[in-house]
Design a protein around this motif. Structure first.
Motif, PDB file in Angstrom:
ATOM      1  N   PHE A 200       0.905  -1.256  -0.036  1.00  0.00           N
ATOM      2  CA  PHE A 200      -0.107  -0.047   0.067  1.00  0.00           C
ATOM      3  C   PHE A 200       0.958   1.208   0.036  1.00  0.00           C
ATOM      4  O   PHE A 200       0.656   2.074  -0.770  1.00  0.00           O
ATOM      5  N   HIS A 201       1.895   1.295   0.638  1.00  0.00           N
ATOM      6  CA  HIS A 201       2.734   2.504   0.953  1.00  0.00           C
ATOM      7  C   HIS A 201       3.569   2.411  -0.526  1.00  0.00           C
ATOM      8  O   HIS A 201       3.910   3.735  -0.817  1.00  0.00           O
ATOM      9  N   ALA A 202       4.117   1.672  -0.946  1.00  0.00           N
ATOM     10  CA  ALA A 202       4.901   1.447  -2.226  1.00  0.00           C
ATOM     11  C   ALA A 202       3.999   2.003  -3.221  1.00  0.00           C
ATOM     12  O   ALA A 202       4.417   3.044  -3.986  1.00  0.00           O
ATOM     13  N   MET A 203       2.702   1.674  -3.252  1.00  0.00           N
ATOM     14  CA  MET A 203       1.712   2.462  -4.234  1.00  0.00           C
ATOM     15  C   MET A 203       1.776   3.731  -4.221  1.00  0.00           C
ATOM     16  O   MET A 203       1.816   4.609  -5.092  1.00  0.00           O
ATOM     17  N   LEU A 204       1.409   4.304  -2.984  1.00  0.00           N
ATOM     18  CA  LEU A 204       1.310   5.681  -2.643  1.00  0.00           C
ATOM     19  C   LEU A 204       2.604   6.473  -3.060  1.00  0.00           C
ATOM     20  O   LEU A 204       2.522   7.424  -3.790  1.00  0.00           O
ATOM     21  N   ARG A 205       3.678   5.819  -2.731  1.00  0.00           N
ATOM     22  CA  ARG A 205       4.930   6.611  -3.271  1.00  0.00           C
ATOM     23  C   ARG A 205       5.228   6.892  -4.716  1.00  0.00           C
ATOM     24  O   ARG A 205       5.636   7.706  -5.265  1.00  0.00           O
ATOM     25  N   GLU A 206       4.627   5.778  -5.154  1.00  0.00           N
ATOM     26  CA  GLU A 206       5.088   5.709  -6.821  1.00  0.00           C
ATOM     27  C   GLU A 206       3.680   6.693  -7.484  1.00  0.00           C
ATOM     28  O   GLU A 206       4.308   7.436  -8.543  1.00  0.00           O
ATOM     29  N   ARG A 207       2.655   6.441  -6.774  1.00  0.00           N
ATOM     30  CA  ARG A 207       1.706   7.432  -7.591  1.00  0.00           C
ATOM     31  C   ARG A 207       1.634   8.599  -7.261  1.00  0.00           C
ATOM     32  O   ARG A 207       0.885   9.435  -7.691  1.00  0.00           O
ATOM     33  N   THR A 208       2.299   9.318  -6.347  1.00  0.00           N
ATOM     34  CA  THR A 208       2.346  10.648  -6.031  1.00  0.00           C
ATOM     35  C   THR A 208       3.528  11.294  -6.701  1.00  0.00           C
ATOM     36  O   THR A 208       3.731  12.684  -6.576  1.00  0.00           O
ATOM     37  N   GLY A 209       4.156  10.650  -7.582  1.00  0.00           N
ATOM     38  CA  GLY A 209       5.396  11.495  -8.290  1.00  0.00           C
ATOM     39  C   GLY A 209       6.572  12.042  -7.203  1.00  0.00           C
ATOM     40  O   GLY A 209       6.766  11.168  -6.266  1.00  0.00           O
ATOM     41  N   SER A 210       6.664  13.256  -7.294  1.00  0.00           N
ATOM     42  CA  SER A 210       7.728  13.801  -6.567  1.00  0.00           C
ATOM     43  C   SER A 210       7.283  14.384  -5.208  1.00  0.00           C
ATOM     44  O   SER A 210       8.034  15.107  -4.534  1.00  0.00           O
ATOM     45  N   CYS A 211       5.928  14.206  -5.026  1.00  0.00           N
ATOM     46  CA  CYS A 211       5.291  14.999  -3.845  1.00  0.00           C
ATOM     47  C   CYS A 211       5.966  14.700  -2.513  1.00  0.00           C
ATOM     48  O   CYS A 211       6.316  15.464  -1.827  1.00  0.00           O
ATOM     49  N   PHE A 212       6.244  13.294  -2.289  1.00  0.00           N
ATOM     50  CA  PHE A 212       6.726  12.972  -1.167  1.00  0.00           C
ATOM     51  C   PHE A 212       8.231  13.309  -0.941  1.00  0.00           C
ATOM     52  O   PHE A 212       8.728  13.436   0.029  1.00  0.00           O
ATOM     53  N   ASP A 213       9.013  13.641  -1.980  1.00  0.00           N
ATOM     54  CA  ASP A 213      10.359  14.026  -2.071  1.00  0.00           C
ATOM     55  C   ASP A 213      10.290  15.490  -1.620  1.00  0.00           C
ATOM     56  O   ASP A 213      11.481  15.995  -0.791  1.00  0.00           O
ATOM     57  N   LYS A 214       9.575  16.215  -1.906  1.00  0.00           N
ATOM     58  CA  LYS A 214       9.316  17.504  -1.622  1.00  0.00           C
ATOM     59  C   LYS A 214       8.885  18.093  -0.146  1.00  0.00           C
ATOM     60  O   LYS A 214       9.186  18.746   0.303  1.00  0.00           O
ATOM     61  N   ILE A 215       7.801  17.263   0.108  1.00  0.00           N
ATOM     62  CA  ILE A 215       7.218  17.485   1.106  1.00  0.00           C
ATOM     63  C   ILE A 215       7.066  16.128   2.236  1.00  0.00           C
ATOM     64  O   ILE A 215       6.258  15.034   1.509  1.00  0.00           O
ATOM     65  N   GLU A 216       7.459  16.162   3.310  1.00  0.00           N
ATOM     66  CA  GLU A 216       7.452  14.919   4.119  1.00  0.00           C
ATOM     67  C   GLU A 216       5.852  14.677   4.617  1.00  0.00           C
ATOM     68  O   GLU A 216       5.176  15.543   4.846  1.00  0.00           O
ATOM     69  N   HIS A 217       5.529  13.496   4.275  1.00  0.00           N
ATOM     70  CA  HIS A 217       4.381  13.023   4.736  1.00  0.00           C
ATOM     71  C   HIS A 217       4.478  11.644   5.719  1.00  0.00           C
ATOM     72  O   HIS A 217       5.377  10.993   5.216  1.00  0.00           O
TER      73      HIS A 217
END
Length: 221
Positions: free
Chosen positions: A128-145
């Motif tokens: 589930f988390h792997a899917m979220l990381r892949e489908r958000t593009g760079s969002c998680f790289d720029k902003i910690e969630h």
């Protein structure tokens, strides 16, 4: 229900930040009558910690800390408070009540699984988390969630949770259906209904169609 994974207070708008801080102050100060008035207006707040999420204390954690009455805790649970909700240091509400000596709350706060996650649940959550990381593009790289746990899905028969992602102008709605976590990714920039996924202990896949009937996916934004 909503999972708030943002850790940067500067990412919240001023009006919303003030409203959330006011709500967190009510829980911190054990002002239960004021807190329930706020929940009547904003029921989605029930599992939200103070913006910035440094301690991760949601209202049920505060009730456990203060040793609130059984009536108060029961009312929070009726509003949808999660017994499986962990603080940033990993404590459940029942752990906090036990540490504080509030034995009258232990039985009530003990997590109860109405539904079971497909096993192994830790592998399911990993996918589930792997899917979220892949489908958000760079969002998680720029902003910690902080990524959402799946355990709250076990606490009711039809739990539906929204995970808002900063920078995406939308987020992910997810729910447990049979032995599958169904996920709807949507954004205000979408020209269609967004994208749909299913997650199992074997991995995650994008669905080539919109699930029918559409009603289960009619979540408020």
């Amino acid at each position: 229900m909503e999972w708030d994974g943002l850790t940067d207070r500067d990412r919240y708008g001023d009006w919303y930040l003030k409203a959330r801080d006011r709500f967190s102050d009510l829980a911190r100060d054990a002002d239960w009558s004021g807190l329930f008035e706020e929940l009547d207006e904003n029921p989605e707040y029930v599992n939200l910690a103070r913006p910035g999420n440094h301690s991760g204390f949601a209202p049920l954690h505060q009730a456990a800390w203060h040793g609130a009455t059984i009536a108060v805790v029961s009312r929070l649970l009726a509003h949808g408070a999660w017994r499986t909700h962990r603080t940033r240091d990993g404590r459940l509400p029942v752990d906090i009540a036990r540490d504080r000596g509030h034995t009258h709350l232990l039985e009530l706060l003990e997590p109860v699984a109405i539904r079971r996650l497909p096993t192994p649940s830790d592998v399911l959550e990993h996918h589930f988390h792997a899917m979220l990381r892949e489908r958000t593009g760079s969002c998680f790289d720029k902003i910690e969630h902080l990524l959402p746990p799946l355990s709250p899905l076990t606490e009711s028969r039809d739990a539906r949770i929204f995970f808002r992602v900063a920078g995406m102008m939308g987020g992910f709605h997810y729910r447990l259906q049979a032995d599958t976590v169904h996920v709807h990714r949507s954004s205000r920039m979408d020209a269609d209904n967004g994208e749909f996924y299913q997650v199992t202990p074997d991995g995650w896949t994008k669905l080539p169609y919109t699930p029918r009937p559409p009603a289960p996916w009619s979540f408020p934004y």
